[in-house]
Design a protein around this motif. Sequence first.
Motif: not given
Length: 100
Positions: A31, A45, A62, A59
Amino acid sequence: DDYGQYDQSYDSTMMDPNIAGDNNKDLEQITRNNSRKCNPTGYSCNLCGRLRTDFYAMKQHMEACHFPSTQGHTCLLCYTTCKTKHALSCHMSKYHKDRQ
């Protein structure tokens, strides 16, 4: 709470097949390597541009979208396997609230 409305699927075109985020430490590093802090909006992201309000939410993104666990996460009470740690947490809250 019912979490049935959440889609637990992921788009395999958005994952890196060379990296498996099977444990929390790996997922945290993945992450950090694949997102950036965007003040004041949270995190962005680097793989798809999705914004999340905090690192924990990024997180989860991801793991759910780009680096899913190859083995899943198993409930130690009923042995149900969930695709993400978040899904396991929702499962525990829904089905084993009294045993946590």
